[in-house]
Design a protein around this motif. Structure first.
Motif, mmCIF file in Angstrom:
data_model
loop_
_atom_site.group_PDB
_atom_site.id
_atom_site.type_symbol
_atom_site.label_atom_id
_atom_site.label_comp_id
_atom_site.label_asym_id
_atom_site.label_seq_id
_atom_site.Cartn_x
_atom_site.Cartn_y
_atom_site.Cartn_z
ATOM 1 N N GLU A 103 -11.662 2.118 18.098
ATOM 2 C CA GLU A 103 -11.499 0.816 18.748
ATOM 3 C C GLU A 103 -12.047 -0.316 17.882
ATOM 4 O O GLU A 103 -11.448 -1.390 17.799
ATOM 5 N N LEU A 104 -13.180 -0.080 17.228
ATOM 6 C CA LEU A 104 -13.758 -1.105 16.360
ATOM 7 C C LEU A 104 -12.846 -1.440 15.191
ATOM 8 O O LEU A 104 -12.708 -2.606 14.817
ATOM 9 N N ILE A 105 -12.223 -0.427 14.607
ATOM 10 C CA ILE A 105 -11.299 -0.677 13.495
ATOM 11 C C ILE A 105 -10.108 -1.494 13.975
ATOM 12 O O ILE A 105 -9.697 -2.456 13.318
ATOM 13 N N LYS A 106 -9.550 -1.132 15.124
ATOM 14 C CA LYS A 106 -8.402 -1.891 15.654
ATOM 15 C C LYS A 106 -8.790 -3.344 15.899
ATOM 16 O O LYS A 106 -8.033 -4.261 15.543
ATOM 17 N N GLU A 107 -9.962 -3.583 16.469
ATOM 18 C CA GLU A 107 -10.432 -4.947 16.709
ATOM 19 C C GLU A 107 -10.638 -5.691 15.394
ATOM 20 O O GLU A 107 -10.256 -6.856 15.261
ATOM 21 N N SER A 137 -7.361 -6.719 13.787
ATOM 22 C CA SER A 137 -6.755 -7.812 14.544
ATOM 23 C C SER A 137 -7.485 -9.127 14.300
ATOM 24 O O SER A 137 -6.866 -10.145 13.991
ATOM 25 N N GLU A 138 -8.803 -9.108 14.415
ATOM 26 C CA GLU A 138 -9.604 -10.331 14.256
ATOM 27 C C GLU A 138 -9.496 -10.926 12.858
ATOM 28 O O GLU A 138 -9.624 -12.130 12.683
ATOM 29 N N ASN A 139 -9.261 -10.075 11.859
ATOM 30 C CA ASN A 139 -9.183 -10.551 10.475
ATOM 31 C C ASN A 139 -7.753 -10.640 9.950
ATOM 32 O O ASN A 139 -7.547 -10.768 8.743
ATOM 33 N N GLN A 140 -6.787 -10.591 10.857
ATOM 34 C CA GLN A 140 -5.369 -10.678 10.513
ATOM 35 C C GLN A 140 -4.990 -9.718 9.380
ATOM 36 O O GLN A 140 -4.295 -10.090 8.434
ATOM 37 N N LEU A 141 -5.445 -8.473 9.495
ATOM 38 C CA LEU A 141 -5.186 -7.476 8.458
ATOM 39 C C LEU A 141 -4.202 -6.401 8.894
ATOM 40 O O LEU A 141 -3.806 -5.569 8.078
ATOM 41 N N ALA A 142 -3.805 -6.405 10.136
ATOM 42 C CA ALA A 142 -2.973 -5.317 10.673
ATOM 43 C C ALA A 142 -1.684 -5.123 9.873
ATOM 44 O O ALA A 142 -1.240 -3.990 9.684
ATOM 45 N N ASP A 143 -1.090 -6.196 9.380
ATOM 46 C CA ASP A 143 0.157 -6.080 8.620
ATOM 47 C C ASP A 143 -0.058 -5.502 7.225
ATOM 48 O O ASP A 143 0.895 -5.127 6.550
ATOM 49 N N HIS A 144 -1.313 -5.440 6.787
ATOM 50 C CA HIS A 144 -1.633 -4.966 5.439
ATOM 51 C C HIS A 144 -2.232 -3.568 5.446
ATOM 52 O O HIS A 144 -2.678 -3.089 4.409
ATOM 53 N N VAL A 145 -2.270 -2.953 6.637
ATOM 54 C CA VAL A 145 -2.946 -1.658 6.769
ATOM 55 C C VAL A 145 -2.056 -0.657 7.488
ATOM 56 O O VAL A 145 -1.441 -0.982 8.504
ATOM 57 N N LYS A 163 -16.806 -4.310 3.003
ATOM 58 C CA LYS A 163 -16.853 -4.041 1.564
ATOM 59 C C LYS A 163 -15.449 -3.805 1.011
ATOM 60 O O LYS A 163 -15.096 -4.338 -0.034
ATOM 61 N N HIS A 164 -14.665 -3.028 1.727
ATOM 62 C CA HIS A 164 -13.312 -2.742 1.251
ATOM 63 C C HIS A 164 -12.475 -4.019 1.180
ATOM 64 O O HIS A 164 -11.769 -4.243 0.205
ATOM 65 N N PHE A 165 -12.538 -4.812 2.216
ATOM 66 C CA PHE A 165 -11.717 -6.027 2.264
ATOM 67 C C PHE A 165 -12.430 -7.240 1.683
ATOM 68 O O PHE A 165 -11.877 -8.336 1.679
ATOM 69 N N GLN A 166 -13.663 -7.064 1.228
ATOM 70 C CA GLN A 166 -14.471 -8.113 0.608
ATOM 71 C C GLN A 166 -14.549 -9.368 1.456
ATOM 72 O O GLN A 166 -14.349 -10.483 0.992
ATOM 73 N N LEU A 167 -14.904 -9.156 2.735
ATOM 74 C CA LEU A 167 -15.010 -10.281 3.659
ATOM 75 C C LEU A 167 -16.458 -10.665 3.942
ATOM 76 O O LEU A 167 -16.711 -11.490 4.788
#
Length: 83
Positions: A25-29, A32-40, A78-82
């Motif tokens: 659930e945390l990964i899905k959130e 979504s919150e970081n607008q990364l769903a289309d890149h993953v 770390k992976h997404f460098q945010l």
């Protein structure tokens, strides 16, 4: 982001009971919150036999073990460098 990230989470009974239901659930959130769903590409898999090291997670084939709610955010940042 140039390439698609693949996140694979163990949904075997041991990892799931040890906390991957919350990590899922945390990964899905996070995505979504970081607008990364289309890149993953985010997928679950069954047990890979590393139950003693669970909960287990893979990002682009790199394995992470003993993942909990705090660790998963650090791993993703770390992976997404945010950070």
């Amino acid at each position: 982001m140039r390439f698609k990230t693949t996140i694979s989470i163990c949904l075997g009974s041991s990892c799931y009971r040890r906390g991957n239901q919350e990590v899922l659930e945390l990964i899905k959130e996070y995505l979504s919150e970081n607008q990364l769903a289309d890149h993953v590409e985010f997928k679950g898999h069954l047990c890979t036999g590393k139950c003693a090291e669970g909960p287990n997670l893979q990002i682009n084939g790199k394995e992470f073990h003993h993942v909990d709610r705090n660790a998963v955010i650090e791993i993703l940042d770390k992976h997404f460098q945010l950070v």
